[in-house]
Design a protein around this motif. Structure first.
Motif, mmCIF file in Angstrom:
data_model
loop_
_atom_site.group_PDB
_atom_site.id
_atom_site.type_symbol
_atom_site.label_atom_id
_atom_site.label_comp_id
_atom_site.label_asym_id
_atom_site.label_seq_id
_atom_site.Cartn_x
_atom_site.Cartn_y
_atom_site.Cartn_z
ATOM 1 N N ARG A 1 3.981 0.727 -4.391
ATOM 2 C CA ARG A 1 2.934 1.984 -4.001
ATOM 3 C C ARG A 1 1.989 1.287 -3.252
ATOM 4 O O ARG A 1 1.772 2.031 -2.297
ATOM 5 N N SER B 1 2.642 0.965 0.612
ATOM 6 C CA SER B 1 2.772 2.026 1.518
ATOM 7 C C SER B 1 1.417 2.346 2.519
ATOM 8 O O SER B 1 1.423 2.899 3.411
ATOM 9 N N ARG C 1 10.578 11.291 -2.538
ATOM 10 C CA ARG C 1 9.272 10.854 -3.202
ATOM 11 C C ARG C 1 9.471 9.804 -4.211
ATOM 12 O O ARG C 1 8.747 10.029 -5.133
ATOM 13 N N LEU D 1 1.742 13.002 3.111
ATOM 14 C CA LEU D 1 0.974 12.350 2.369
ATOM 15 C C LEU D 1 1.311 10.786 2.039
ATOM 16 O O LEU D 1 2.506 10.856 2.094
ATOM 17 N N PRO D 2 0.677 9.819 2.219
ATOM 18 C CA PRO D 2 1.159 8.236 1.993
ATOM 19 C C PRO D 2 1.896 8.221 0.704
ATOM 20 O O PRO D 2 1.634 8.707 -0.362
ATOM 21 N N ALA D 3 2.970 7.459 0.657
ATOM 22 C CA ALA D 3 3.708 7.233 -0.566
ATOM 23 C C ALA D 3 2.899 7.100 -1.824
ATOM 24 O O ALA D 3 3.050 7.518 -2.801
ATOM 25 N N TRP D 4 2.070 5.898 -1.727
ATOM 26 C CA TRP D 4 1.258 5.799 -2.615
ATOM 27 C C TRP D 4 0.340 6.953 -3.372
ATOM 28 O O TRP D 4 0.227 7.107 -4.576
ATOM 29 N N ASP E 1 1.177 10.257 -3.033
ATOM 30 C CA ASP E 1 2.025 11.307 -3.599
ATOM 31 C C ASP E 1 2.554 10.934 -4.939
ATOM 32 O O ASP E 1 2.525 11.539 -6.022
ATOM 33 N N GLN E 2 2.808 9.492 -5.046
ATOM 34 C CA GLN E 2 3.064 8.663 -6.526
ATOM 35 C C GLN E 2 1.926 8.773 -7.338
ATOM 36 O O GLN E 2 2.240 9.026 -8.466
ATOM 37 N N GLN F 1 1.771 12.246 -8.723
ATOM 38 C CA GLN F 1 2.838 12.512 -9.662
ATOM 39 C C GLN F 1 2.456 11.952 -10.878
ATOM 40 O O GLN F 1 2.922 12.509 -12.092
#
Lengths: 470, 470
Positions: free
Chosen positions: A358, A361, A402, B288-291, B293-294, B297
């Motif tokens: 995470r 990124s 995602r 959005l950057p992966a971090w 979005d994660q 979540q």
């Protein structure tokens, strides 16, 4: 300058529309296409979902998504056979490396060489975990007498309480990272037990020969997806991102965006075969029930970046090394030799997972590559420093995916609504590996869920047909 | 029959577009409208976000969303004053009721009457929690030396380990349910500590007089939102659900759906003031950057159904009862007298939260009403059986909200990316109560976050203006 958007007339009507062309959606389409008119909608520009090939400059192809098959995954072996893809064992000769901090040792099998106290501790920890996992019925994890207790704590809490040595915890956590693509705190203990149970056992999930990392597919697992998509032909639509799903008593209409244009189709039934974190991003009318939206909110996807470095020669094999590494120090904790049988090139594959994936990124690709290669050098020496090519795949960056490998149930999710996870929502049925009871999180699970969802749909449609004929 | 969808030409250009017209978005719009051209887009058909009024047949109005103000919430008191809304204390005379199973006792204050052992246990549990919460800097919960440890376990695990008696745990959990609208296992211990710290203390959050449930607003808190929206006039657009956000170096374009038609606007900066679970449902380009979005979540919203029964007369007051209940047996664990000062009607308000609220969305409204009234009868006798009117509000059903009061950080979220939660994403700034450091989860937090996000935007826009003038 505003433009019309809502309710274009449906272009076509199908018996079944399937959303998502990963292994699960493709397999459901393949099953149902024998008897019904179907359409398979895929949001991205290629099929395969969390499975993909990368082609190196020298023509070699490597899996940058799901790649392994192992005993018990009968549907996958059968499907590979039908697609005329041959299977080969992961390179597993020579010694594995274990790094405890900077101390490097060679070992064979699943459990690295650690001191006798830590080894005994790790042994009892794994045995205890396996004993609990064996008690879980993967069809109904919420039904275990201790489900509430096991679902109210993180896997991390359980590991802390049931281990004595830091080394045992470190080694166990390497396994957790590799098996779940997440941290032990990202999921409930019950979910971890369910996951192991759905994939036979934790040992099975951790093992190479005889376990879940035993075999690979010539030409990549993606080639099986490609083969299935080819057979579907025009019934598989790419670049078609479903935005809206309207349900009524007799069926469903779906609107999707393709090349910037909205189009709609209708169907009697639909099968959703996308990750849970994606389902809530689609606008349902009527909205999904509160409990289901809340449940999907509690199923975040794991995170993993997969790295493959291509060298002209598999130099580690000359030193009787298998290419397999387990390291307590990251960022790369786990490495495999990803070379195809019969190919010259040496491929080292490493995982960066959980919080590190995470955080990464936000860094530059150059920086990430340096970090990974520094690990490879630490493991295999200076020869690893300058690969001919280097590729990374961060599945959390894919807008329609995602995360990977799969969703983790956070504490409370399994026992707070998980019992209704797979129940159809009027005309909507659920596939995707997260809806599997066997091999949840694996390609095999994607097939199992597709098989079950297809059977549900077939049962309803054929019953309806009988009624119509009478 | 497909219709064009992508990139309609922007209709208008604004300095700032704000997404979401709850307290946070309205407040940001109000601040920025003094100096900049702004537009506020609200997806649903009314402003207020997780705040709303219900009007009974007799004309009485009651809050069915956020409703309380308390000491320390200076922005809210000031804003209510500016909107010319008067404040009145929650009805808090007479005895509260406590039900331990079926045993009913009267008490006063925050802590119900329980046996001396359980009371001592509850006391040490609360004191320990408060002691830890005091150590948390709500600006940087991830920076505490024990942050990793506290973020790797659920609040539930901590309570289990630090309490001796079932009664103490039951009473503590009534408080958790009421304060968080969730189960103790839904969030990490660190999040619970942060939450308490951001709202002064757990005791403060649990208390009526002198605490977070002290005051209410005549005409409902929603009337303040309505007043702010009135002042914005046409700059506030309802039924405008943002679907796409495209960012480029100089600004942003947003496309929203209104009455089935897509329209687009552009802006130099935008402020997102919607719940985290909603942000990922919007299509960002670039993604959005992966971090991030994660991270979103890992921020599921809590769940709570609010019930209000209207009786012709507040009969419990005749028996010197405050209307306040804490009950170990549910489904309703907490009740308040929700009558407005100077009104005749008796209003009993009850919360159903966490897993029960989630499960209840699968039941019929009639069944739910019977369950709630059966609780009210258990608490207050047969008089409670037949209210003149009965209203329920399940915030998890609202398609653009999907939970309340606020998002819970699941284990690992605060220390696995939470440090970057509020950092702008190119031209996108973050408001909403989940982006607050003071009073996270409260209306006051919505204002605090709006103030900070507005200041960020103002600072950037005014600097740009200076450069342009030079």
């Amino acid at each position: 300058m505003s433009k019309p958007f809502d309710s274009p007339q449906p272009l076509c009507h199908y018996d079944v529309v399937i959303v998502g062309a990963g292994f699960s959606g493709l397999y459901a389409a393949r099953i149902l296409a024998r008897k019904y008119s179907i359409l398979l909608l895929e949001a991205s520009e290629q099929v395969g979902g969390r499975v993909r090939n990368h082609q190196f400059a020298n023509g070699d192809v490597v899996d940058i998504g799901g790649q392994w098959l192992g005993p018990g995954q009968d549907r996958m072996y059968k499907l590979a056979g039908e697609a005329k893809r041959s299977i080969f064992p992961l390179y597993n000769r020579g010694d594995n490396l274990f790094l405890l901090g900077t101390k490097k040792t060679r070992y064979q099998g699943t459990i690295p060489k650690i001191g006798p106290v830590a080894l005994a501790d790790l042994g009892q920890l794994l045995a205890r975990f396996e004993g609990m996992a064996r008690q879980i019925d993967p069809q109904r994890p919420w039904a275990h007498p201790k489900a509430q207790r096991w679902d109210s704590q993180t896997l991390h809490s359980w590991v802390q309480r049931n281990s004595l040595t830091k080394t045992a915890r470190q080694v166990f956590n390497i396994g957790i990272g590799a098996v779940f693509a997440g941290e032990a705190r990202d999921m409930s203990l019950l979910h971890a037990l369910f996951y192991a149970s759905s994939g036979e056992s934790m040992e099975h999930l951790l093992s190479v020969t005889g376990g879940a990392q035993q075999d690979r597919v010539h030409g990549g697992t993606w080639s099986i997806c490609y083969e299935m998509a080819q057979q579907l032909g025009e019934r598989c639509l790419l670049d078609a991102a479903v935005k809206k799903i309207d349900q009524h008593a007799d069926g469903v209409s779906l609107c999707y965006e393709q090349n910037g244009v909205m189009a709609c189709v209708s169907a009697r039934k639909i099968i959703m075969a996308i990750p849970p974190n994606q389902i809530n991003r689609i606008s349902f009318n009527p909205p999904l029930p509160a409990w289901r939206d809340q449940l999907f909110q509690r199923m975040p996807s794991g995170s993993c970046i997969k790295y493959v470095a291509r060298y002209e020669h598999a130099f580690w094999r000359d030193e009787q090394l298998s290419g397999q590494v387990a390291s307590t120090n990251g960022p790369v904790h786990v490495v495999f030799d990803n070379g195809e049988k019969g190919k010259d090139a040496g491929l080292l594959m490493g995982f960066v997972d959980g919080d590190t994936a995470r955080a990464w990124s936000a860094k530059s690709a150059q920086w990430r590559q340096e970090q990974v290669l520094a690990c490879f050098v630490r493991f295999f020496g200076e020869n690893a420093k300058n690969p001919a090519e280097f590729v990374e795949k961060n599945w959390s960056e894919e807008p329609y995916i995602r995360g990977c490998y799969a969703a983790h149930m956070t504490p409370g999710a399994w026992t707070g609504g998980g019992d209704k996870l797979r129940s159809p929502e009027l005309n909507v049925h659920w596939a995707g590996t997260e809806m599997a009871t066997e091999w949840y999180g694996y390609m095999e699970g994607a097939l199992e869920a597709a098989e079950r969802a297809s059977a549900e749909v077939h049962s309803l449609l054929s019953r309806h047909l009988e009624r119509t004929i009478k």
